[in-house]
Design an enzyme around this catalytic site. Structure first.
Site, PDB file in Angstrom:
ATOM      1  N   GLU A  10     -16.373   6.654   3.893  1.00 25.36           N
ATOM      2  CA  GLU A  10     -15.750   6.039   5.065  1.00 25.36           C
ATOM      3  C   GLU A  10     -15.853   6.981   6.250  1.00 25.36           C
ATOM      4  O   GLU A  10     -16.256   8.138   6.110  1.00 25.36           O
ATOM      5  CB  GLU A  10     -14.291   5.656   4.792  1.00 25.36           C
ATOM      6  CG  GLU A  10     -13.353   6.790   4.485  1.00 25.36           C
ATOM      7  CD  GLU A  10     -11.894   6.328   4.346  1.00 25.36           C
ATOM      8  OE1 GLU A  10     -11.162   6.405   5.336  1.00 25.36           O
ATOM      9  OE2 GLU A  10     -11.503   5.906   3.251  1.00 25.36           O
TER      10      GLU A  10
ATOM     11  N   LYS B  90      -2.737   6.663   1.521  1.00 26.39           N
ATOM     12  CA  LYS B  90      -2.632   7.103   2.913  1.00 26.39           C
ATOM     13  C   LYS B  90      -1.681   8.293   3.048  1.00 26.39           C
ATOM     14  O   LYS B  90      -0.685   8.251   3.780  1.00 26.39           O
ATOM     15  CB  LYS B  90      -2.186   5.913   3.777  1.00 26.39           C
ATOM     16  CG  LYS B  90      -2.831   5.932   5.159  1.00 26.39           C
ATOM     17  CD  LYS B  90      -2.691   4.587   5.843  1.00 26.39           C
ATOM     18  CE  LYS B  90      -3.006   4.653   7.311  1.00 26.39           C
ATOM     19  NZ  LYS B  90      -4.362   5.128   7.618  1.00 26.39           N
TER      20      LYS B  90
ATOM     21  N   ARG C 276       0.834  -1.208   0.000  1.00 29.47           N
ATOM     22  CA  ARG C 276       0.000   0.000   0.000  1.00 29.47           C
ATOM     23  C   ARG C 276       0.868   1.256   0.000  1.00 29.47           C
ATOM     24  O   ARG C 276       0.554   2.238  -0.666  1.00 29.47           O
ATOM     25  CB  ARG C 276      -0.957  -0.026   1.198  1.00 29.47           C
ATOM     26  CG  ARG C 276      -1.973   1.113   1.156  1.00 29.47           C
ATOM     27  CD  ARG C 276      -3.097   0.903   2.148  1.00 29.47           C
ATOM     28  NE  ARG C 276      -2.627   0.987   3.546  1.00 29.47           N
ATOM     29  CZ  ARG C 276      -3.432   0.868   4.590  1.00 29.47           C
ATOM     30  NH1 ARG C 276      -4.737   0.638   4.419  1.00 29.47           N
ATOM     31  NH2 ARG C 276      -2.967   0.962   5.818  1.00 29.47           N
TER      32      ARG C 276
END
Length: 348
Positions: free
Chosen positions: A229, A193, A91
């Protein structure tokens, strides 16, 4: 150089019963640097402490940075387990591409995590008292004035022991749906992220907390009606034997706990759908829960939307599906049950 030794690997004498989710300074951190050639140096374990940065560092001026989060657990036999660390490595690599940054290889990332955890072994809480939260950071540390990728990057990892995110272990949270602010838009960075994703959610989160809610649930920026989210976790909606969660399409984070819960749920015979989930479906659900590294699985006790509050009555607000999935995943992470998925990595 400095020889890093300690008298003992005995567990630190902390008040483990009252450990919340806050920073505890530990002994060591990991650091590796990357110059213009795009290759990271062999990193080193250094004493935990402040780092020096140019005021003109890319990360400070333009937010060129990414972070990860993962946990280490102590088993009853004293061995330490990591949970799917290569997923975090991949990720970070995906995110680094979006942010024009070089990233450490998957091998270097996983090796660095192992080194950092072992160096701070005495800070891993006793079994059942929490976990060691691991925070890898990738930042543009090189000095740059005009807007451009930084000329140098630093890969850092530090750790902190944390207790259960919610004191009760598994406690229902109360969410409010935000329909003025948005966390991310198509084409943006919501799916990686990057550090900047998180500062922008603080305002709505603070307002929600002042009103007594636990957190904010965001809607999509285009139609303002599909779930995205929560500030820092993914959301799931249960109706009968079907579990639905917003699809990964670039605006929400591809959570590793999210991915794991989907696989665990499918192995238990639930039908899991990744798709657009509307607010109406959420309000009509049997059960709702959030997933994330910090919370693992967090049942939702109520949702408030446009002044209307919907309650989900589980056992003390904890739905049967949330409870089942929470128990399955945490017992696997802590090494209480056999890992048939091959997800845990044991450190010796």
């Amino acid at each position: 150089g400095m020889i890093l030794t300690r008298e003992t690997d005995d567990i630190v004498d902390l008040d483990w019963e009252n450990l919340g989710f806050g920073l505890v300074d530990t002994d060591f951190m990991y650091m590796a640097k990357c110059g213009p050639d795009g290759n990271f140096s062999n990193g080193e374990i250094l004493p935990f402490g402040p780092i020096a940065l140019s005021p003109s560092a890319g990360v400070l001026n333009y937010g060129q940075g990414l972070f990860e989060g993962l946990k280490a657990y102590r088993k009853t036999d004293g061995y330490i387990l990591l949970f799917r660390p290569e997923e975090n490595a991949v990720r970070m690599k995906n995110g680094s591409d979006r942010m024009c940054m070089p990233a450490p290889s998957v091998e270097q990332f996983v090796d660095a995590v192992k080194q950092t955890v072992l160096a701070n072994k005495r800070w891993v809480p006793p079994t059942g008292k929490g976990s060691l939260y691991i925070r890898p950071l990738l930042i543009g540390s090189g000095a740059i004035l005009g807007l451009a990728p930084a000329p140098e990057y630093t890969f850092l990892i530090y750790v902190s022991p944390v207790g259960n995110y919610f004191k009760e272990g598994l406690a229902p949270i109360n969410l409010i749906i935000e329909d003025n602010f948005h966390r991310a838009a198509p084409g943006g960075t919501g799916g990686v992220k990057t550090i900047g994703n998180y500062a922008s959610v603080l305002k709505a989160q603070r307002t929600a907390k002042e009103k007594g809610y636990s957190d904010v649930l965001y809607l999509d920026a285009v139609h303002n009606k599909y779930l995205e989210e929560v500030s820092s976790c993914n959301i799931f909606v249960v109706k009968g034997n079907a579990i639905s969660t917003p699809a990964i399409e670039g605006t929400i984070l591809p959570g590793i706990t999210r991915k794991s819960i989907i696989e665990v749920a499918e192995s238990k015979g639930y039908k899991v759908e990744e798709r657009h989930v509307s607010v109406d479906e959420l309000l009509d659900a049997d059960e709702v829960f959030c997933t994330g590294t910090a919370v693992v699985v967090s049942p939702v006790g109520s949702i408030t939307y446009k002044g209307k509050r919907v309650e989900y009555d589980g056992n003390q607000g904890v739905g049967v599906v949330s409870q089942q999935l929470y128990t399955s995943l945490t017992s696997l992470q802590m090494g209480h049950t056999e890992d048939r998925m091959g997800w845990t990595v044991q450190l010796n």
